[in-house]
Motif scaffolding. Sequence first.
Motif, PDB file in Angstrom:
ATOM      1  N   MET A 127       0.857  -1.167   0.000  1.00 32.42           N
ATOM      2  CA  MET A 127       0.000   0.000   0.000  1.00 32.42           C
ATOM      3  C   MET A 127       0.901   1.226   0.000  1.00 32.42           C
ATOM      4  SD  MET A 127      -2.035   0.814   3.611  1.00 32.42           S
ATOM      5  CE  MET A 127      -3.601   1.200   2.924  1.00 32.42           C
ATOM      6  N   ASP A 128       0.451   2.289  -0.621  1.00 31.55           N
ATOM      7  CA  ASP A 128       1.266   3.507  -0.591  1.00 31.55           C
ATOM      8  C   ASP A 128       0.740   4.480   0.461  1.00 31.55           C
ATOM      9  OD1 ASP A 128      -0.564   5.462  -1.869  1.00 31.55           O
ATOM     10  OD2 ASP A 128      -0.249   4.253  -3.671  1.00 31.55           O
ATOM     11  N   LEU A 129       1.573   5.436   0.815  1.00 33.41           N
ATOM     12  CA  LEU A 129       1.295   6.346   1.921  1.00 33.41           C
ATOM     13  C   LEU A 129       0.018   7.159   1.730  1.00 33.41           C
ATOM     14  CD1 LEU A 129       2.284   7.455   4.623  1.00 33.41           C
ATOM     15  CD2 LEU A 129       3.707   9.070   3.353  1.00 33.41           C
ATOM     16  N   ARG A 130      -0.333   7.495   0.497  1.00 27.65           N
ATOM     17  CA  ARG A 130      -1.522   8.337   0.292  1.00 27.65           C
ATOM     18  C   ARG A 130      -2.818   7.609   0.630  1.00 27.65           C
ATOM     19  NH1 ARG A 130      -2.484   8.043  -6.184  1.00 27.65           N
ATOM     20  NH2 ARG A 130      -2.042   5.849  -6.174  1.00 27.65           N
ATOM     21  N   LEU A 131      -2.781   6.294   0.805  1.00 24.64           N
ATOM     22  CA  LEU A 131      -3.976   5.524   1.150  1.00 24.64           C
ATOM     23  C   LEU A 131      -4.172   5.373   2.651  1.00 24.64           C
ATOM     24  CD1 LEU A 131      -3.648   2.718  -1.539  1.00 24.64           C
ATOM     25  CD2 LEU A 131      -5.021   4.806  -1.647  1.00 24.64           C
ATOM     26  N   CYS A 132      -3.206   5.806   3.442  1.00 23.82           N
ATOM     27  CA  CYS A 132      -3.289   5.676   4.904  1.00 23.82           C
ATOM     28  C   CYS A 132      -4.133   6.802   5.492  1.00 23.82           C
ATOM     29  CB  CYS A 132      -1.894   5.741   5.526  1.00 23.82           C
ATOM     30  SG  CYS A 132      -0.852   4.346   5.107  1.00 23.82           S
ATOM     31  N   PRO A 133      -5.143   6.457   6.291  1.00 23.30           N
ATOM     32  CA  PRO A 133      -5.946   7.501   6.941  1.00 23.30           C
ATOM     33  C   PRO A 133      -5.191   8.125   8.102  1.00 23.30           C
ATOM     34  CG  PRO A 133      -6.711   5.335   7.598  1.00 23.30           C
ATOM     35  CD  PRO A 133      -5.646   5.113   6.560  1.00 23.30           C
ATOM     36  N   ALA A 134      -5.651   9.278   8.535  1.00 23.42           N
ATOM     37  CA  ALA A 134      -5.070   9.931   9.714  1.00 23.42           C
ATOM     38  C   ALA A 134      -5.161   8.982  10.903  1.00 23.42           C
ATOM     39  CB  ALA A 134      -5.803  11.236  10.012  1.00 23.42           C
ATOM     40  N   GLY A 135      -4.117   8.967  11.702  1.00 22.77           N
ATOM     41  CA  GLY A 135      -4.071   8.090  12.857  1.00 22.77           C
ATOM     42  C   GLY A 135      -3.319   6.799  12.612  1.00 22.77           C
ATOM     43  N   THR A 136      -2.959   6.536  11.362  1.00 29.24           N
ATOM     44  CA  THR A 136      -2.251   5.306  11.033  1.00 29.24           C
ATOM     45  C   THR A 136      -0.775   5.418  11.373  1.00 29.24           C
ATOM     46  OG1 THR A 136      -3.755   4.849   9.208  1.00 29.24           O
ATOM     47  CG2 THR A 136      -1.644   3.720   9.158  1.00 29.24           C
ATOM     48  N   GLN A 137      -0.258   4.377  11.975  1.00 29.50           N
ATOM     49  CA  GLN A 137       1.182   4.249  12.181  1.00 29.50           C
ATOM     50  C   GLN A 137       1.646   3.185  11.186  1.00 29.50           C
ATOM     51  OE1 GLN A 137       2.236   3.359  16.192  1.00 29.50           O
ATOM     52  NE2 GLN A 137       4.411   3.506  15.823  1.00 29.50           N
ATOM     53  N   ALA A 138       2.721   3.468  10.451  1.00 28.85           N
ATOM     54  CA  ALA A 138       3.148   2.546   9.401  1.00 28.85           C
ATOM     55  C   ALA A 138       4.666   2.517   9.280  1.00 28.85           C
ATOM     56  CB  ALA A 138       2.541   2.966   8.064  1.00 28.85           C
ATOM     57  N   GLU A 139       5.163   1.390   8.785  1.00 27.26           N
ATOM     58  CA  GLU A 139       6.595   1.248   8.517  1.00 27.26           C
ATOM     59  C   GLU A 139       6.833   1.458   7.027  1.00 27.26           C
ATOM     60  OE1 GLU A 139      10.216  -2.007   8.841  1.00 27.26           O
ATOM     61  OE2 GLU A 139       8.306  -2.409   9.814  1.00 27.26           O
ATOM     62  N   VAL A 140       7.818   2.282   6.706  1.00 29.11           N
ATOM     63  CA  VAL A 140       8.170   2.532   5.312  1.00 29.11           C
ATOM     64  C   VAL A 140       8.866   1.289   4.762  1.00 29.11           C
ATOM     65  CG1 VAL A 140       9.498   3.969   3.727  1.00 29.11           C
ATOM     66  CG2 VAL A 140       8.370   5.018   5.711  1.00 29.11           C
ATOM     67  N   ARG A 141       8.375   0.763   3.645  1.00 29.20           N
ATOM     68  CA  ARG A 141       8.941  -0.426   3.007  1.00 29.20           C
ATOM     69  C   ARG A 141       9.804  -0.097   1.802  1.00 29.20           C
ATOM     70  NH1 ARG A 141       9.276  -4.471   6.382  1.00 29.20           N
ATOM     71  NH2 ARG A 141       7.291  -4.939   7.348  1.00 29.20           N
ATOM     72  N   TRP A 142       9.375   0.888   1.008  1.00 26.80           N
ATOM     73  CA  TRP A 142      10.146   1.271  -0.170  1.00 26.80           C
ATOM     74  C   TRP A 142       9.841   2.712  -0.542  1.00 26.80           C
ATOM     75  CZ3 TRP A 142       6.377   2.543  -3.637  1.00 26.80           C
ATOM     76  CH2 TRP A 142       5.180   1.831  -3.595  1.00 26.80           C
ATOM     77  N   VAL A 143      10.805   3.321  -1.225  1.00 23.77           N
ATOM     78  CA  VAL A 143      10.652   4.683  -1.737  1.00 23.77           C
ATOM     79  C   VAL A 143      11.074   4.639  -3.203  1.00 23.77           C
ATOM     80  CG1 VAL A 143      11.352   7.094  -1.528  1.00 23.77           C
ATOM     81  CG2 VAL A 143      11.143   5.684   0.529  1.00 23.77           C
ATOM     82  N   ASP A 144      10.124   4.823  -4.109  1.00 28.81           N
ATOM     83  CA  ASP A 144      10.366   4.711  -5.545  1.00 28.81           C
ATOM     84  C   ASP A 144      10.405   6.107  -6.175  1.00 28.81           C
ATOM     85  OD1 ASP A 144      10.702   3.684  -8.081  1.00 28.81           O
ATOM     86  OD2 ASP A 144       8.574   3.270  -8.376  1.00 28.81           O
ATOM     87  N   LEU A 145      11.509   6.812  -5.932  1.00 22.27           N
ATOM     88  CA  LEU A 145      11.701   8.169  -6.448  1.00 22.27           C
ATOM     89  C   LEU A 145      13.093   8.276  -7.067  1.00 22.27           C
ATOM     90  CD1 LEU A 145      10.261  10.110  -3.397  1.00 22.27           C
ATOM     91  CD2 LEU A 145       9.274  10.101  -5.687  1.00 22.27           C
ATOM     92  N   GLU A 146      13.316   9.348  -7.792  1.00 14.66           N
ATOM     93  CA  GLU A 146      14.654   9.617  -8.322  1.00 14.66           C
ATOM     94  C   GLU A 146      15.636   9.759  -7.160  1.00 14.66           C
ATOM     95  OE1 GLU A 146      15.528   9.670 -11.546  1.00 14.66           O
ATOM     96  OE2 GLU A 146      13.447   9.159 -12.054  1.00 14.66           O
ATOM     97  N   ASP A 147      16.914   9.534  -7.441  1.00 11.39           N
ATOM     98  CA  ASP A 147      17.935   9.531  -6.388  1.00 11.39           C
ATOM     99  C   ASP A 147      17.956  10.804  -5.550  1.00 11.39           C
ATOM    100  OD1 ASP A 147      18.723   6.989  -7.090  1.00 11.39           O
ATOM    101  OD2 ASP A 147      20.413   7.648  -8.310  1.00 11.39           O
ATOM    102  N   ASP A 148      17.843  11.974  -6.187  1.00  6.43           N
ATOM    103  CA  ASP A 148      17.909  13.222  -5.418  1.00  6.43           C
ATOM    104  C   ASP A 148      16.699  13.391  -4.500  1.00  6.43           C
ATOM    105  OD1 ASP A 148      16.299  13.589  -7.686  1.00  6.43           O
ATOM    106  OD2 ASP A 148      16.755  15.723  -7.826  1.00  6.43           O
ATOM    107  N   GLU A 149      15.514  13.004  -4.977  1.00  5.03           N
ATOM    108  CA  GLU A 149      14.318  13.090  -4.141  1.00  5.03           C
ATOM    109  C   GLU A 149      14.383  12.078  -2.997  1.00  5.03           C
ATOM    110  OE1 GLU A 149      10.612  14.280  -6.870  1.00  5.03           O
ATOM    111  OE2 GLU A 149      11.677  12.489  -7.570  1.00  5.03           O
ATOM    112  N   ARG A 150      14.839  10.859  -3.306  1.00  7.52           N
ATOM    113  CA  ARG A 150      14.963   9.828  -2.273  1.00  7.52           C
ATOM    114  C   ARG A 150      15.985  10.240  -1.217  1.00  7.52           C
ATOM    115  NH1 ARG A 150      14.974   5.420  -5.224  1.00  7.52           N
ATOM    116  NH2 ARG A 150      17.174   5.567  -5.733  1.00  7.52           N
ATOM    117  N   ALA A 151      17.097  10.848  -1.654  1.00  7.82           N
ATOM    118  CA  ALA A 151      18.126  11.304  -0.713  1.00  7.82           C
ATOM    119  C   ALA A 151      17.569  12.379   0.212  1.00  7.82           C
ATOM    120  CB  ALA A 151      19.339  11.833  -1.467  1.00  7.82           C
TER     121      ALA A 151
END
Length: 80
Positions: A1-25
């Motif tokens: 699931m991606d972060l934009r689908l999480c409702p307010a109040g959700t605690q979540a662990e980041v699994r992956w970040v699929d962005l360009e290198d500069d944005e990910r950095a």
Amino acid sequence: MDLRLCPAGTQAEVRWVDLEDDERARLREIGVREGAVVHVVHCGAFGARVIAVGSDRIAIDGRTCACIGVTPLKSALVPA
């Protein structure tokens, strides 16, 4: 699931970040990296989220949230 689908109040662990290198950095610099636990504080328009990473609050636009995969740990909306 991606972060934009999480409702307010959700605690979540980041699994992956699929962005360009500069944005990910940049996200890594502010604590949004694989394995980090984030708390969704507020849901904005078009999938935007305000998240808490430790004591910091970070606003992330919907396009970027769609590129951050998470696994929900718990939700304030669902009894444990």
